[in-house]
Design a protein around this motif. Structure first.
Motif, PDB file in Angstrom:
ATOM      1  N   LEU A  40       0.677  -1.265   0.024  1.00 39.56           N
ATOM      2  CA  LEU A  40      -0.060   0.099  -0.054  1.00 39.56           C
ATOM      3  C   LEU A  40       0.836   1.235   0.013  1.00 39.56           C
ATOM      4  O   LEU A  40       0.491   2.128  -0.852  1.00 39.56           O
ATOM      5  N   PRO A  41       2.030   1.305   0.808  1.00 39.80           N
ATOM      6  CA  PRO A  41       2.605   2.835   1.003  1.00 39.80           C
ATOM      7  C   PRO A  41       3.501   2.925  -0.525  1.00 39.80           C
ATOM      8  O   PRO A  41       3.437   4.012  -0.925  1.00 39.80           O
ATOM      9  N   LEU A  42       3.771   1.733  -1.061  1.00 39.73           N
ATOM     10  CA  LEU A  42       4.494   1.807  -2.371  1.00 39.73           C
ATOM     11  C   LEU A  42       3.457   2.162  -3.718  1.00 39.73           C
ATOM     12  O   LEU A  42       3.967   2.878  -4.605  1.00 39.73           O
ATOM     13  N   MET A  43       2.228   1.622  -3.402  1.00 36.71           N
ATOM     14  CA  MET A  43       1.196   1.914  -4.208  1.00 36.71           C
ATOM     15  C   MET A  43       0.919   3.480  -4.297  1.00 36.71           C
ATOM     16  O   MET A  43       0.662   3.902  -5.247  1.00 36.71           O
ATOM     17  N   LEU A  44       0.779   3.872  -2.873  1.00 37.08           N
ATOM     18  CA  LEU A  44       0.324   5.319  -2.995  1.00 37.08           C
ATOM     19  C   LEU A  44       1.451   6.185  -3.577  1.00 37.08           C
ATOM     20  O   LEU A  44       1.267   7.163  -4.185  1.00 37.08           O
ATOM     21  N   LEU A  45       2.589   5.732  -3.338  1.00 35.05           N
ATOM     22  CA  LEU A  45       4.122   6.652  -4.006  1.00 35.05           C
ATOM     23  C   LEU A  45       3.765   6.510  -5.371  1.00 35.05           C
ATOM     24  O   LEU A  45       4.012   7.543  -6.127  1.00 35.05           O
ATOM     25  N   GLY A  46       3.494   5.400  -6.035  1.00 33.02           N
ATOM     26  CA  GLY A  46       3.317   5.462  -7.418  1.00 33.02           C
ATOM     27  C   GLY A  46       2.160   6.116  -8.048  1.00 33.02           C
ATOM     28  O   GLY A  46       2.159   6.706  -9.024  1.00 33.02           O
ATOM     29  N   ALA A  47       1.175   5.886  -7.277  1.00 30.54           N
ATOM     30  CA  ALA A  47      -0.019   6.809  -7.637  1.00 30.54           C
ATOM     31  C   ALA A  47       0.149   8.176  -7.576  1.00 30.54           C
ATOM     32  O   ALA A  47      -0.044   8.945  -8.574  1.00 30.54           O
ATOM     33  N   VAL A  48       0.958   8.698  -6.530  1.00 27.77           N
ATOM     34  CA  VAL A  48       1.452  10.163  -6.474  1.00 27.77           C
ATOM     35  C   VAL A  48       2.388  10.487  -7.556  1.00 27.77           C
ATOM     36  O   VAL A  48       2.068  11.935  -8.231  1.00 27.77           O
ATOM     37  N   ILE A  49       3.386   9.731  -7.821  1.00 27.66           N
ATOM     38  CA  ILE A  49       4.301  10.275  -9.077  1.00 27.66           C
ATOM     39  C   ILE A  49       3.692  10.372 -10.267  1.00 27.66           C
ATOM     40  O   ILE A  49       3.805  11.249 -10.893  1.00 27.66           O
ATOM     41  N   VAL A  50       2.491   9.344 -10.525  1.00 25.73           N
ATOM     42  CA  VAL A  50       1.979   9.464 -12.057  1.00 25.73           C
ATOM     43  C   VAL A  50       1.133  10.651 -12.106  1.00 25.73           C
ATOM     44  O   VAL A  50       0.938  11.604 -12.997  1.00 25.73           O
ATOM     45  N   SER A  51       0.272  10.860 -10.814  1.00 28.46           N
ATOM     46  CA  SER A  51      -0.765  12.134 -10.890  1.00 28.46           C
ATOM     47  C   SER A  51      -0.035  13.455 -10.916  1.00 28.46           C
ATOM     48  O   SER A  51      -0.278  14.277 -11.762  1.00 28.46           O
ATOM     49  N   VAL A  52       1.191  13.337 -10.189  1.00 31.76           N
ATOM     50  CA  VAL A  52       1.827  14.829 -10.140  1.00 31.76           C
ATOM     51  C   VAL A  52       2.508  15.081 -11.525  1.00 31.76           C
ATOM     52  O   VAL A  52       2.702  16.141 -12.073  1.00 31.76           O
ATOM     53  N   LEU A  53       3.082  14.026 -12.334  1.00 33.00           N
ATOM     54  CA  LEU A  53       3.787  14.072 -13.578  1.00 33.00           C
ATOM     55  C   LEU A  53       2.757  14.584 -14.422  1.00 33.00           C
ATOM     56  O   LEU A  53       3.009  15.502 -15.300  1.00 33.00           O
ATOM     57  N   VAL A  54       1.653  13.881 -14.646  1.00 32.72           N
ATOM     58  CA  VAL A  54       0.417  14.375 -15.473  1.00 32.72           C
ATOM     59  C   VAL A  54       0.292  15.885 -15.131  1.00 32.72           C
ATOM     60  O   VAL A  54      -0.121  16.711 -16.182  1.00 32.72           O
ATOM     61  N   ALA A  55      -0.089  16.347 -13.785  1.00 30.11           N
ATOM     62  CA  ALA A  55      -0.507  17.539 -13.645  1.00 30.11           C
ATOM     63  C   ALA A  55       0.398  18.847 -13.960  1.00 30.11           C
ATOM     64  O   ALA A  55       0.116  19.638 -14.478  1.00 30.11           O
ATOM     65  N   ILE A  56       1.610  18.184 -13.669  1.00 33.83           N
ATOM     66  CA  ILE A  56       2.761  19.273 -13.722  1.00 33.83           C
ATOM     67  C   ILE A  56       2.857  19.553 -15.458  1.00 33.83           C
ATOM     68  O   ILE A  56       2.951  20.746 -15.981  1.00 33.83           O
ATOM     69  N   GLY A  57       2.695  18.386 -16.258  1.00 35.19           N
ATOM     70  CA  GLY A  57       2.865  18.415 -17.791  1.00 35.19           C
ATOM     71  C   GLY A  57       1.647  19.167 -18.330  1.00 35.19           C
ATOM     72  O   GLY A  57       2.029  19.937 -19.269  1.00 35.19           O
ATOM     73  N   ALA A  58       0.543  18.863 -17.756  1.00 30.40           N
ATOM     74  CA  ALA A  58      -0.890  19.602 -17.992  1.00 30.40           C
ATOM     75  C   ALA A  58      -0.602  20.983 -17.868  1.00 30.40           C
ATOM     76  O   ALA A  58      -0.795  22.062 -18.863  1.00 30.40           O
ATOM     77  N   GLU A  59      -0.056  21.545 -16.771  1.00 27.25           N
ATOM     78  CA  GLU A  59       0.188  22.741 -16.525  1.00 27.25           C
ATOM     79  C   GLU A  59       1.345  23.705 -17.442  1.00 27.25           C
ATOM     80  O   GLU A  59       0.954  24.653 -17.924  1.00 27.25           O
ATOM     81  N   ARG A  60       2.417  22.998 -17.714  1.00 28.06           N
ATOM     82  CA  ARG A  60       3.207  23.577 -18.430  1.00 28.06           C
ATOM     83  C   ARG A  60       3.103  23.715 -19.800  1.00 28.06           C
ATOM     84  O   ARG A  60       3.288  24.537 -20.621  1.00 28.06           O
ATOM     85  N   PHE A  61       2.372  22.595 -20.494  1.00 26.04           N
ATOM     86  CA  PHE A  61       2.277  22.404 -21.835  1.00 26.04           C
ATOM     87  C   PHE A  61       0.784  22.721 -22.311  1.00 26.04           C
ATOM     88  O   PHE A  61       0.443  23.305 -23.567  1.00 26.04           O
ATOM     89  N   ALA A  62      -0.149  22.592 -21.456  1.00 23.99           N
ATOM     90  CA  ALA A  62      -1.525  23.109 -22.013  1.00 23.99           C
ATOM     91  C   ALA A  62      -2.072  24.170 -21.213  1.00 23.99           C
ATOM     92  O   ALA A  62      -2.724  25.095 -21.938  1.00 23.99           O
ATOM     93  N   TYR A  63      -1.876  24.693 -20.089  1.00 22.19           N
ATOM     94  CA  TYR A  63      -2.545  25.782 -19.323  1.00 22.19           C
ATOM     95  C   TYR A  63      -1.565  26.886 -19.419  1.00 22.19           C
ATOM     96  O   TYR A  63      -2.126  28.104 -19.466  1.00 22.19           O
TER      97      TYR A  63
END
Length: 310
Positions: free
Chosen positions: A68-91
């Protein structure tokens, strides 16, 4: 009435899910005045990130308490990368454009993320089973709580408290408040507003990822469409509580979840309204509540206080 404690608990759990995603909405809106309709898909890709860790990185038979802690870490990494990419290249390229442009972009990004997961993630065309925490259920005060629900009940208030502390007590949080109030003046005072905006998107993504893992633990499955309606409900929760208000987002989520659950459970018992109490009407009652709040208290239940904007 014997079912009322259970229905209230169900509403609290559902509302906590809405609140986790809603605080991400309120973070971004408070700083850049952007309604990020792709935030529901940030929630969704977080759940898929967690499942990816469990299926393809961890050895078979790994205990859920280790996973579970490693799954949470994976979830956070993926979500943060997608969110930062959206901010940088889309917004970011549309930051000076009319507000309709980033809004349409957010809707398009939402659909693009859904289709990307549907097209490229293995077997994502059907619902995928999510690992569960063993044990339970537990009977508390006339209500039954599943083991996976306990994670959600803990994660929601802890996330809200951590975010509130970060915004109110840290140097970066004060920079967020300054940027939210007047970005031009904040920039003149030495605040790196671009960095602040990226941090806001990243923090919102962290809480969306936690919500995605909580959803998988609660329902036992995830799918590529899971973020769309939940994202709309989370936005509704943020508006109900007073968009821009951290505590309001969570309270709005709980109010929305309880109201939705009670409506679907009891409206069918009212003579003449039996057709309006099914689960298919749950979304309708949620938006009816939003309309009523906007009619009688357009600023939301807690209003929008400058000190709480983030």
């Amino acid at each position: 009435m014997n079912e009322l404690p259970q229905q209230l608990v169900n509403g609290l759990l559902l509302g906590s899910m809405y609140g986790l995603v809603a605080i991400g909405y309120t973070m971004v809106y408070g700083i850049v005045q952007l309604i990020n309709f792709a935030h529901g898909e940030i929630f969704m890709v977080g759940a898929f990130g967690a499942l990816t860790v469990h299926l393809y990185i961890l050895p078979d038979g790994t205990s859920i308490w280790v996973a579970l802690p490693l799954m949470l870490l994976g979830a956070v990494i993926v979500s943060v990368l997608v969110a930062i990419g959206a901010e940088r290249f889309a917004y970011r390229p549309l930051r000076g454009a009319p507000r309709l442009a980033p809004l349409i972009t957010a809707i398009g990004l939402s659909l693009a993320l859904q289709q990307a997961v549907w097209a490229f993630y293995p077997e994502a065309k059907s619902k995928l089973p999510f690992p569960q925490i063993e044990g339970g259920p537990f009977a508390i005060g006339g209500a039954t709580i599943q083991t996976g629900d306990i994670f959600l009940l803990i994660a929601a208030p802890v996330s809200m408290a951590v975010l509130a502390y970060f915004v109110m007590r840290t140097r970066t949080g004060r920079g967020m408040q300054a940027t939210a109030q007047d970005p031009d003046t904040a920039k003149l005072m030495g605040v790196n507003t671009d960095r602040i905006i990226v941090i806001a998107f990243a923090l919102g993504a962290v809480f969306a990822a936690i919500g995605g893992v909580a959803s998988g633990l609660k329902y036992g499955q995830i799918d590529f469409k899971m973020g769309f309606i939940l994202g709309l409900k989370a936005f509704t929760a943020a508006v109900l509580g007073g968009i821009g208000n951290i505590y309001g987002a969570m309270i709005g989520g709980v109010v929305l979840g309880v109201a939705e659950t009670l409506a679907t459970a009891y409206i069918s018992d009212i003579p003449g309204l039996d057709k309006f109490g099914s689960q298919s009407w749950a979304d309708v009652w949620a938006f009816i509540l939003l309309i009523l709040v906007l009619l009688f208290r357009p600023q939301g239940l807690l209003g929008e206080r400058v000190a709480d904007r983030a």
